[in-house]
Design a protein around this motif. Sequence first.
Motif, PDB file in Angstrom:
ATOM      1  N   LEU A 194     -47.002 -31.206 -16.276  1.00  0.00           N
ATOM      2  CA  LEU A 194     -47.844 -30.047 -15.985  1.00  0.00           C
ATOM      3  C   LEU A 194     -49.207 -30.474 -15.454  1.00  0.00           C
ATOM      4  O   LEU A 194     -49.742 -29.829 -14.550  1.00  0.00           O
ATOM      5  N   ASP A 195     -49.765 -31.572 -15.967  1.00  0.00           N
ATOM      6  CA  ASP A 195     -51.022 -32.096 -15.419  1.00  0.00           C
ATOM      7  C   ASP A 195     -50.867 -32.358 -13.927  1.00  0.00           C
ATOM      8  O   ASP A 195     -51.712 -31.955 -13.119  1.00  0.00           O
ATOM      9  N   LEU A 196     -49.783 -33.048 -13.568  1.00  0.00           N
ATOM     10  CA  LEU A 196     -49.556 -33.398 -12.166  1.00  0.00           C
ATOM     11  C   LEU A 196     -49.297 -32.158 -11.326  1.00  0.00           C
ATOM     12  O   LEU A 196     -49.756 -32.056 -10.183  1.00  0.00           O
ATOM     13  N   TRP A 197     -48.568 -31.201 -11.876  1.00  0.00           N
ATOM     14  CA  TRP A 197     -48.297 -29.943 -11.163  1.00  0.00           C
ATOM     15  C   TRP A 197     -49.602 -29.201 -10.879  1.00  0.00           C
ATOM     16  O   TRP A 197     -49.852 -28.761  -9.756  1.00  0.00           O
ATOM     17  N   ILE A 226     -41.138 -10.112 -12.582  1.00  0.00           N
ATOM     18  CA  ILE A 226     -39.846 -10.493 -13.172  1.00  0.00           C
ATOM     19  C   ILE A 226     -39.743 -12.007 -13.386  1.00  0.00           C
ATOM     20  O   ILE A 226     -39.006 -12.468 -14.234  1.00  0.00           O
ATOM     21  N   MET A 227     -40.517 -12.779 -12.625  1.00  0.00           N
ATOM     22  CA  MET A 227     -40.477 -14.238 -12.718  1.00  0.00           C
ATOM     23  C   MET A 227     -41.433 -14.793 -13.774  1.00  0.00           C
ATOM     24  O   MET A 227     -41.356 -15.966 -14.126  1.00  0.00           O
ATOM     25  N   GLU A 228     -42.313 -13.960 -14.300  1.00  0.00           N
ATOM     26  CA  GLU A 228     -43.356 -14.457 -15.197  1.00  0.00           C
ATOM     27  C   GLU A 228     -42.798 -15.147 -16.442  1.00  0.00           C
ATOM     28  O   GLU A 228     -43.190 -16.267 -16.770  1.00  0.00           O
ATOM     29  N   LYS A 229     -41.861 -14.532 -17.130  1.00  0.00           N
ATOM     30  CA  LYS A 229     -41.337 -15.110 -18.369  1.00  0.00           C
ATOM     31  C   LYS A 229     -40.595 -16.429 -18.126  1.00  0.00           C
ATOM     32  O   LYS A 229     -40.877 -17.426 -18.798  1.00  0.00           O
ATOM     33  N   PHE A 252     -40.736 -22.541 -18.026  1.00  0.00           N
ATOM     34  CA  PHE A 252     -40.716 -23.730 -17.178  1.00  0.00           C
ATOM     35  C   PHE A 252     -42.001 -24.537 -17.337  1.00  0.00           C
ATOM     36  O   PHE A 252     -41.974 -25.747 -17.580  1.00  0.00           O
ATOM     37  N   PHE A 253     -43.145 -23.867 -17.238  1.00  0.00           N
ATOM     38  CA  PHE A 253     -44.426 -24.564 -17.350  1.00  0.00           C
ATOM     39  C   PHE A 253     -44.649 -25.098 -18.767  1.00  0.00           C
ATOM     40  O   PHE A 253     -45.227 -26.170 -18.943  1.00  0.00           O
ATOM     41  N   SER A 293     -42.299 -26.218 -20.743  1.00  0.00           N
ATOM     42  CA  SER A 293     -41.499 -27.446 -20.848  1.00  0.00           C
ATOM     43  C   SER A 293     -42.157 -28.591 -20.074  1.00  0.00           C
ATOM     44  O   SER A 293     -42.109 -29.742 -20.506  1.00  0.00           O
ATOM     45  N   MET A 294     -42.814 -28.280 -18.955  1.00  0.00           N
ATOM     46  CA  MET A 294     -43.513 -29.323 -18.195  1.00  0.00           C
ATOM     47  C   MET A 294     -44.698 -29.866 -18.983  1.00  0.00           C
ATOM     48  O   MET A 294     -45.019 -31.049 -18.891  1.00  0.00           O
ATOM     49  N   SER A 295     -45.344 -28.996 -19.762  1.00  0.00           N
ATOM     50  CA  SER A 295     -46.500 -29.447 -20.546  1.00  0.00           C
ATOM     51  C   SER A 295     -46.074 -30.385 -21.670  1.00  0.00           C
ATOM     52  O   SER A 295     -46.882 -31.158 -22.177  1.00  0.00           O
ATOM     53  N   LYS A 296     -44.822 -30.329 -22.062  1.00  0.00           N
ATOM     54  CA  LYS A 296     -44.310 -31.177 -23.143  1.00  0.00           C
ATOM     55  C   LYS A 296     -43.635 -32.446 -22.626  1.00  0.00           C
ATOM     56  O   LYS A 296     -43.250 -33.313 -23.413  1.00  0.00           O
TER      57      LYS A 296
END
Length: 119
Positions: free
Chosen positions: A77-80, A96-99, A104-105, A107-110
């Motif tokens: 997530l840092d790199l994103w 509709i894409m928010e949840k 996704f974000f 999981s990227m942070s972890k």
Amino acid sequence: MAVKINQDFGMAVATINFLKNKNTSAYIQAAEIAKNLKYSVGYLQKVIQMLSKHGLLECKRGRIGGVRLSASVITLLDLWNITCGEAEFVDASLAIMEKPLKVFFDSMSKTIVYKKTGK
């Protein structure tokens, strides 16, 4: 299924992994990284500059200069966020894409790409 990843994000992940696998505190020249990862050195330097500006990498100019890891922990997530920008859900038509994107974000942070270890 093929997923197209932002070029800057892909380069950032590959660069961090390359430096992590070098397992050295020495500065590595951008030309060496670019050659090994088959990237344009000029474009890679742009990505390195972004990562350095946010404190993930440390750069040193000059003949014996280069780049090395400086952050203690780096997540996907840092790199994103650095290469693609932080996610903002301002367009109501995309609500509709928010949840799923938040999941996704999250999981990227972890997902840790690099973690400094004591030597």
